[in-house]
Design a protein around this motif. Sequence first.
Motif, mmCIF file in Angstrom:
data_model
loop_
_atom_site.group_PDB
_atom_site.id
_atom_site.type_symbol
_atom_site.label_atom_id
_atom_site.label_comp_id
_atom_site.label_asym_id
_atom_site.label_seq_id
_atom_site.Cartn_x
_atom_site.Cartn_y
_atom_site.Cartn_z
ATOM 1 N N GLN A 274 -50.983 -140.156 -20.454
ATOM 2 C CA GLN A 274 -49.647 -139.924 -21.010
ATOM 3 C C GLN A 274 -48.837 -138.982 -20.116
ATOM 4 O OE1 GLN A 274 -48.577 -141.685 -23.527
ATOM 5 N NE2 GLN A 274 -50.594 -142.615 -23.797
ATOM 6 N N TYR A 275 -49.518 -137.993 -19.553
ATOM 7 C CA TYR A 275 -48.841 -137.026 -18.688
ATOM 8 C C TYR A 275 -48.282 -137.705 -17.450
ATOM 9 C CZ TYR A 275 -48.209 -133.212 -15.350
ATOM 10 O OH TYR A 275 -47.686 -132.355 -14.398
ATOM 11 N N MET A 276 -49.113 -138.477 -16.772
ATOM 12 C CA MET A 276 -48.690 -139.128 -15.542
ATOM 13 C C MET A 276 -47.579 -140.143 -15.803
ATOM 14 S SD MET A 276 -50.485 -137.565 -13.288
ATOM 15 C CE MET A 276 -50.435 -138.479 -11.751
ATOM 16 N N GLN A 277 -47.695 -140.871 -16.909
ATOM 17 C CA GLN A 277 -46.659 -141.857 -17.235
ATOM 18 C C GLN A 277 -45.332 -141.189 -17.574
ATOM 19 O OE1 GLN A 277 -48.417 -144.257 -20.332
ATOM 20 N NE2 GLN A 277 -49.604 -145.493 -18.888
ATOM 21 N N LYS A 278 -45.398 -140.056 -18.260
ATOM 22 C CA LYS A 278 -44.160 -139.347 -18.606
ATOM 23 C C LYS A 278 -43.488 -138.787 -17.352
ATOM 24 C CE LYS A 278 -42.194 -135.988 -21.828
ATOM 25 N NZ LYS A 278 -41.302 -137.004 -22.437
ATOM 26 N N CYS A 279 -44.295 -138.352 -16.403
ATOM 27 C CA CYS A 279 -43.719 -137.876 -15.143
ATOM 28 C C CYS A 279 -42.877 -138.970 -14.492
ATOM 29 C CB CYS A 279 -44.826 -137.438 -14.183
ATOM 30 S SG CYS A 279 -45.614 -135.872 -14.625
ATOM 31 N N VAL A 280 -43.374 -140.192 -14.510
ATOM 32 C CA VAL A 280 -42.640 -141.321 -13.930
ATOM 33 C C VAL A 280 -41.388 -141.613 -14.737
ATOM 34 C CG1 VAL A 280 -42.728 -143.787 -13.402
ATOM 35 C CG2 VAL A 280 -44.706 -142.341 -12.937
ATOM 36 N N THR A 281 -41.524 -141.647 -16.061
ATOM 37 C CA THR A 281 -40.396 -141.974 -16.940
ATOM 38 C C THR A 281 -39.255 -140.972 -16.798
ATOM 39 O OG1 THR A 281 -41.926 -142.946 -18.557
ATOM 40 C CG2 THR A 281 -39.717 -142.380 -19.339
ATOM 41 N N VAL A 282 -39.594 -139.684 -16.746
ATOM 42 C CA VAL A 282 -38.579 -138.629 -16.661
ATOM 43 C C VAL A 282 -38.105 -138.421 -15.218
ATOM 44 C CG1 VAL A 282 -38.131 -136.179 -17.128
ATOM 45 C CG2 VAL A 282 -39.532 -137.501 -18.707
ATOM 46 N N GLY A 283 -38.946 -138.827 -14.273
ATOM 47 C CA GLY A 283 -38.598 -138.627 -12.867
ATOM 48 C C GLY A 283 -38.881 -137.227 -12.385
ATOM 49 N N VAL A 284 -40.006 -136.669 -12.842
ATOM 50 C CA VAL A 284 -40.394 -135.306 -12.490
ATOM 51 C C VAL A 284 -41.630 -135.346 -11.603
ATOM 52 C CG1 VAL A 284 -41.177 -133.092 -13.401
ATOM 53 C CG2 VAL A 284 -39.456 -134.386 -14.634
ATOM 54 N N ASN A 285 -41.678 -134.487 -10.615
ATOM 55 C CA ASN A 285 -42.858 -134.372 -9.779
ATOM 56 C C ASN A 285 -44.030 -133.891 -10.632
ATOM 57 O OD1 ASN A 285 -44.725 -132.470 -8.070
ATOM 58 N ND2 ASN A 285 -43.812 -133.904 -6.608
ATOM 59 N N TRP A 286 -45.173 -134.584 -10.543
ATOM 60 C CA TRP A 286 -46.292 -134.281 -11.430
ATOM 61 C C TRP A 286 -46.831 -132.864 -11.222
ATOM 62 C CZ3 TRP A 286 -50.999 -132.930 -9.463
ATOM 63 C CH2 TRP A 286 -51.250 -133.245 -8.118
ATOM 64 N N GLN A 287 -46.710 -132.338 -9.987
ATOM 65 C CA GLN A 287 -47.200 -130.976 -9.733
ATOM 66 C C GLN A 287 -46.288 -129.931 -10.374
ATOM 67 O OE1 GLN A 287 -47.308 -131.706 -5.452
ATOM 68 N NE2 GLN A 287 -49.508 -131.242 -5.443
ATOM 69 N N GLU A 288 -44.970 -130.162 -10.266
ATOM 70 C CA GLU A 288 -44.021 -129.212 -10.850
ATOM 71 C C GLU A 288 -44.086 -129.228 -12.377
ATOM 72 O OE1 GLU A 288 -40.249 -130.328 -9.331
ATOM 73 O OE2 GLU A 288 -40.709 -129.763 -7.246
ATOM 74 N N ALA A 289 -44.343 -130.396 -12.954
ATOM 75 C CA ALA A 289 -44.358 -130.521 -14.415
ATOM 76 C C ALA A 289 -45.508 -129.755 -15.066
ATOM 77 C CB ALA A 289 -44.423 -131.997 -14.810
ATOM 78 N N LEU A 290 -46.560 -129.474 -14.297
ATOM 79 C CA LEU A 290 -47.723 -128.785 -14.860
ATOM 80 C C LEU A 290 -47.367 -127.436 -15.481
ATOM 81 C CD1 LEU A 290 -50.549 -129.422 -12.221
ATOM 82 C CD2 LEU A 290 -50.450 -130.286 -14.560
ATOM 83 N N ASN A 291 -46.398 -126.756 -14.885
ATOM 84 C CA ASN A 291 -46.029 -125.423 -15.353
ATOM 85 C C ASN A 291 -44.638 -125.377 -15.983
ATOM 86 O OD1 ASN A 291 -48.454 -124.051 -14.339
ATOM 87 N ND2 ASN A 291 -47.650 -124.587 -12.312
ATOM 88 N N ASP A 292 -44.109 -126.553 -16.283
ATOM 89 C CA ASP A 292 -42.803 -126.635 -16.941
ATOM 90 C C ASP A 292 -43.037 -126.669 -18.454
ATOM 91 O OD1 ASP A 292 -40.368 -127.341 -18.069
ATOM 92 O OD2 ASP A 292 -39.835 -128.698 -16.441
ATOM 93 N N MET A 293 -42.809 -125.555 -19.137
ATOM 94 C CA MET A 293 -43.117 -125.453 -20.560
ATOM 95 C C MET A 293 -42.308 -126.433 -21.400
ATOM 96 S SD MET A 293 -45.603 -123.390 -20.905
ATOM 97 C CE MET A 293 -46.213 -124.131 -19.368
#
Length: 330
Positions: A274-293
Amino acid sequence: MVTMKDLLGELLFHIIFLLVQSSGGAEEFARIITVCRDFLLYAEDKSILRVVNFDVKMEPVNFHRFQNIKGLLVKCSEAGNESAQHVLGKVIMLSSTHLFLRKWQPVRSSLAPLDRSMLDCWIPDTNIPAQNNRVRSFMTYFSPIHVYRSKFSSTRLVHRHLVKLFLLNGSHYDFIEMYVFLKYCIKYFMAMGVTREDRRLIASIKLLYIRALCVTSLEKLDKTKESFNDYFRGVREFLEVKAKNLDRNFENLYWDLMENSNEMAVENRVLLTQYMQKCVTVGVNWQEALNDMNFVEALREDMGNRLDEAYTGFGITRAMTLDQFERKFG
């Protein structure tokens, strides 16, 4: 004229009626009807048999004690007790799996790890003559030809009907627990060989198991904010270790991570997906999203929607499996 004896009898009936519906009612009832002959009479009262609570957990150590055609489980099932029929359906699946293994003797080392571990735990040995005879006699009692010949055929149950009731009423937890035995039970019923429709039914049962796992995992992820955070912490640690030095396009990275996540708990794998798919859907870098509350909180809120979708998917797959079962066995 009502006597004291009549009042005591009526009071005792109500006490037993309440007792059998309590937690552990079946075990308590089985215990008291062995105390004296008067109590044994209640084991023939259908109004009591229909409400006995069979909320029991079967384990390898106690499974074979349910294979008794004169026992309380069968009596209650034939009286129309749904909880008893549910447990009896599980016993039928375990028993038919035993007979399938006895007849075909598949090489266990060639089986899938899940199948092998479950079979080794529940049915470790099919070479014990006394046990084989007991299982065979138990299953014969529920075979269609024996049921239809019985003078009590109106109350007797056919083994395939009990499995059908399990498919109809089982929870997702039940399908996770019984998946392996349900599969081999179906193969036992097929007997004469496997057709394309049969393979479709087996595939549908496997899909139902996968759907059940998904529902259970999402329930855990959606339970509380704290439980979600615990699972997400595991996903973060996994990504930080496994993907730290990976420099690839997202698609290759995604499949590499999925292949390397087999050692993770099912819930962590679901959350990782779900995390990886949401990164694609939102257009967020998966590494940056890890610490994006904000991203993580939005992901947590998504779990509720995913759970609703999982329930729907489980229900649709159950209906499809039940339809295929009815086409095959009626």
